[in-house]
Scaffold this active site. Structure first.
Site, PDB file in Angstrom:
ATOM      1  CB  THR A   1     -14.114  58.517  27.158  1.00  0.00           C
ATOM      2  OG1 THR A   1     -13.854  57.188  27.663  1.00  0.00           O
ATOM      3  CG2 THR A   1     -12.843  59.120  26.621  1.00  0.00           C
ATOM      4  CE  LYS A   2     -15.789  53.392  30.166  1.00  0.00           C
ATOM      5  NZ  LYS A   2     -14.394  53.516  29.741  1.00  0.00           N
ATOM      6  CB  THR A   3     -22.060  57.886  31.320  1.00  0.00           C
ATOM      7  OG1 THR A   3     -22.126  57.096  30.114  1.00  0.00           O
ATOM      8  CG2 THR A   3     -23.354  58.678  31.469  1.00  0.00           C
TER       9      THR A   3
ATOM     10  CB  ALA B   1     -16.141  49.695  32.375  1.00  0.00           C
TER      11      ALA B   1
ATOM     12  CG  HIS C   1     -11.171  56.836  30.843  1.00  0.00           C
ATOM     13  ND1 HIS C   1     -11.503  57.338  29.604  1.00  0.00           N
ATOM     14  CD2 HIS C   1      -9.821  56.906  30.932  1.00  0.00           C
ATOM     15  CE1 HIS C   1     -10.396  57.691  28.974  1.00  0.00           C
ATOM     16  NE2 HIS C   1      -9.360  57.437  29.747  1.00  0.00           N
TER      17      HIS C   1
END
Length: 370
Positions: free
Chosen positions: A182-184, A156, A180
């Protein structure tokens, strides 16, 4: 600096809006062509045998556990430090998460401690690559193989990170990812599962969508399925993001390098160490603070940074620290609890400027030095 620095900001890189509009115009807002485009692009970029996008990273873990047949009473080894999605899902499935302490340096599951936690009830090992740093995968993969238990790789936080020159997700029998906001690679909400076993892959596809093979026969359930599907609209965002993966990786590397230059010589602060075989794309910049030497608590430092307009996050809480897990484990995980209690996670969104990084760094150094 007058403006607040958020812990994370979603960034547009290219064609996300165009692709979303195309998905809307197609009227295929649930399934649609961008699902397949996104999955194919993920396979090509990450060198994966398959990719099945789902509603979120937690759904990906749930789907993985259902696919490998986790049953009530089964034991699954999980890290004592990390986001608790896997452990929480296992509890909801009436399985038993067996927490194992982490490595003092890389903050991932300590491979030296796994074997003594394996029992006849152990069905799987879940590895979390905390903040983008890859765990000791070659040894852990061997332990899983020697004990004939399934290796679940929770990627994740680690998309694009490599270990032994291989992308994360290539080591587990089944691997999960999160997209999500906020993910890369971000789709707002989203996730992915990759499976290396052909028979299990077929089962995974069925469970993901109600146990149906729609191309074969409508409304004919071949298995007890769920609805874990991602929408075509969110897949369009992901496809647009993935087209600019190299730019995003470069931005994340720049942020990590600048924080390291700014903070690595401060005796109050310690970064997560990178194993020799790991080439990470660090998702979030986590810094351990020597609170005993400093005299301020982690939360006091977070408050001081907030007053300067800098939004930071604490480290993940361990199960031992959470009331909902009270009585679940008699072990006080010394390393995990010490690390978790003293971590601050700094802002690190891809389009963060060098000036913003320097401002955060200078504020943190000043606070821990006062």
């Amino acid at each position: 600096m007058s403006n607040k620095i958020n812990w994370y900001n979603f960034s547009f890189w290219g064609n996300e809006k165009q692709y979303v509009n195309e998905a809307l115009d197609s009227t295929w807002i649930s399934g649609g062509t961008y699902i397949e485009k996104f999955e194919n692009a993920l396979c090509e970029k990450m060198k994966l045998p398959n990719a099945f996008v789902v509603a979120n990273g937690t759904a990906a873990l749930h789907l993985a556990f259902l696919t490998i047949g986790i049953q009530p009473g089964d034991e699954v080894i999980v890290p004592s430090f990390g986001f608790l999605a896997a452990a929480n899902v296992l509890k909801l499935m009436e399985a038993t998460p067996v927490f194992v302490d982490i490595d003092e340096n890389n903050w991932c599951l300590d491979s030296n401690l796994i074997q003594k936690s394996v029992t006849k009830k152990t069905k799987a090992i879940v590895i979390i690559h905390n903040y983008g740093i890859i765990a000791d995968m070659l040894r852990i993969k061997q332990i899983a193989a020697d004990n004939n238990i399934v290796l679940v790789e929770d990627c994740a936080e680690s998309i694009f990170s490599k270990y032994d020159n291989k992308y994360c997700g290539q080591f587990g029998d089944i691997s999960t990812f999160s997209f999500h906001a906020t993910k890369t690679i971000a789709t707002g909400e989203g996730g992915m599962v990759c499976c290396r076993n052909e028979e299990l892959t077929d089962k995974l596809k069925l469970i993901r969508s109600h146990g149906l093979r729609r191309k074969k026969k409508h409304y004919w359930h071949e298995y007890f399925g769920h609805n874990f599907r991602l929408s075509n609209i969110l897949a369009a965002i992901g496809f647009g993001q993935l087209e600019h993966a190299d730019e995003i990786i470069e931005a994340k590397q720049r942020i990590w390098d600048r924080y390291k230059i700014n903070l690595q010589d401060n005796s109050m602060l310690k970064f997560q160490q990178i194993p020799e075989m790991c080439n990470p794309i660090v998702w979030a910049i986590a810094v351990w603070i020597d609170v005993e030497k400093n005299g301020k608590t982690r939360d006091e430092i977070l408050t001081a940074l907030s007053k300067k307009g800098i939004e930071c996050r604490p480290g993940f809480y361990t199960a031992w620290q959470l009331p909902i897990y009270e009585g679940q484990s008699e072990v006080n995980f010394e390393v995990a609890n010490r690390i978790a209690s003293n971590i601050i996670v700094l802002p690190s969104y891809p389009k963060m400027t060098d000036g913003e990084i320097d401002f955060v760094s200078e504020a943190l150094v000043k606070i821990v030095s006062e």
